[in-house]
Design a protein around this motif. Sequence first.
Motif, mmCIF file in Angstrom:
data_model
loop_
_atom_site.group_PDB
_atom_site.id
_atom_site.type_symbol
_atom_site.label_atom_id
_atom_site.label_comp_id
_atom_site.label_asym_id
_atom_site.label_seq_id
_atom_site.Cartn_x
_atom_site.Cartn_y
_atom_site.Cartn_z
ATOM 1 N N PRO A 192 0.791 -1.224 0.000
ATOM 2 C CA PRO A 192 0.000 0.000 0.000
ATOM 3 C C PRO A 192 0.824 1.276 0.000
ATOM 4 N N SER A 193 1.986 1.290 0.659
ATOM 5 C CA SER A 193 2.753 2.534 0.701
ATOM 6 C C SER A 193 3.325 2.886 -0.668
ATOM 7 N N ALA A 194 3.614 1.875 -1.495
ATOM 8 C CA ALA A 194 4.116 2.145 -2.842
ATOM 9 C C ALA A 194 3.044 2.797 -3.688
ATOM 10 N N ILE A 195 1.784 2.399 -3.466
ATOM 11 C CA ILE A 195 0.682 2.973 -4.237
ATOM 12 C C ILE A 195 0.434 4.405 -3.796
ATOM 13 N N LEU A 196 0.486 4.627 -2.489
ATOM 14 C CA LEU A 196 0.219 5.962 -1.986
ATOM 15 C C LEU A 196 1.263 6.952 -2.468
ATOM 16 N N SER A 197 2.522 6.545 -2.449
ATOM 17 C CA SER A 197 3.562 7.463 -2.906
ATOM 18 C C SER A 197 3.558 7.546 -4.429
ATOM 19 N N GLY A 198 3.241 6.422 -5.108
ATOM 20 C CA GLY A 198 3.149 6.413 -6.563
ATOM 21 C C GLY A 198 4.477 6.545 -7.282
ATOM 22 N N LYS A 199 5.580 6.441 -6.569
ATOM 23 C CA LYS A 199 6.870 6.576 -7.237
ATOM 24 C C LYS A 199 7.863 5.595 -6.648
ATOM 25 N N GLU A 200 8.847 5.285 -7.457
ATOM 26 C CA GLU A 200 9.897 4.380 -7.012
ATOM 27 C C GLU A 200 10.933 5.158 -6.210
ATOM 28 N N PRO A 201 11.530 4.511 -5.192
ATOM 29 C CA PRO A 201 12.568 5.209 -4.430
ATOM 30 C C PRO A 201 13.790 5.477 -5.298
ATOM 31 N N ARG A 202 14.443 6.605 -5.039
ATOM 32 C CA ARG A 202 15.621 6.969 -5.819
ATOM 33 C C ARG A 202 16.911 6.619 -5.100
ATOM 34 N N SER A 203 16.805 6.212 -3.855
ATOM 35 C CA SER A 203 18.007 5.859 -3.107
ATOM 36 C C SER A 203 17.712 4.690 -2.176
ATOM 37 N N PHE A 204 18.780 4.073 -1.710
ATOM 38 C CA PHE A 204 18.668 2.974 -0.762
ATOM 39 C C PHE A 204 18.013 3.446 0.531
ATOM 40 N N LYS A 205 18.356 4.642 0.955
ATOM 41 C CA LYS A 205 17.806 5.204 2.186
ATOM 42 C C LYS A 205 16.288 5.341 2.103
ATOM 43 N N GLU A 206 15.789 5.817 0.964
ATOM 44 C CA GLU A 206 14.342 5.926 0.757
ATOM 45 C C GLU A 206 13.681 4.553 0.786
#
Length: 148
Positions: free
Chosen positions: A38-52
């Motif tokens: 669900p959190s991937a859908i809410l943000s709608g974007k792929e993380p750009r870093s390992f930390k994210e």
Amino acid sequence: MGRGFRTKYPNVKHKDFVTHTILTKSSSPPTTLTSQHPSAILSGKEPRSFKEAMRDAGWRKSMQDEIRALENNSTWNMEDLPPGKKALGSKWVYRIKYKSDGSVERLKSRLVVLGNHQKEGIDYNETFAPVAKMVTVRAFLAIAASKH
């Protein structure tokens, strides 16, 4: 006009494929997608870093699955570096994979080596990537069978 304000047209080359581009703004309320991430859908974007990526349980599980797959396939071995040598770096690449209806299928993480730092003769001696189409294999077997 900025990028977000331009009129969007579908690419003619891709007219036979399902694409997830927005052509016009809809007045209907947005639909909610259900998924195991669900959190991937809410943000709608792929993380750009390992930390994210580490902030989200779905991405952490995806990275664990990737490491497990690399170990199960014997893709890599842990080795000691020879004296005076530096290890090549690596980075994680994150992608959200969608089903044809637009819902999230899975979160995909890949660990890739930074190969642009490699030097021929030092880091590798030759490149070998066997690729064969099944049509080629069948033709080869047919010729071999006909010649006994």
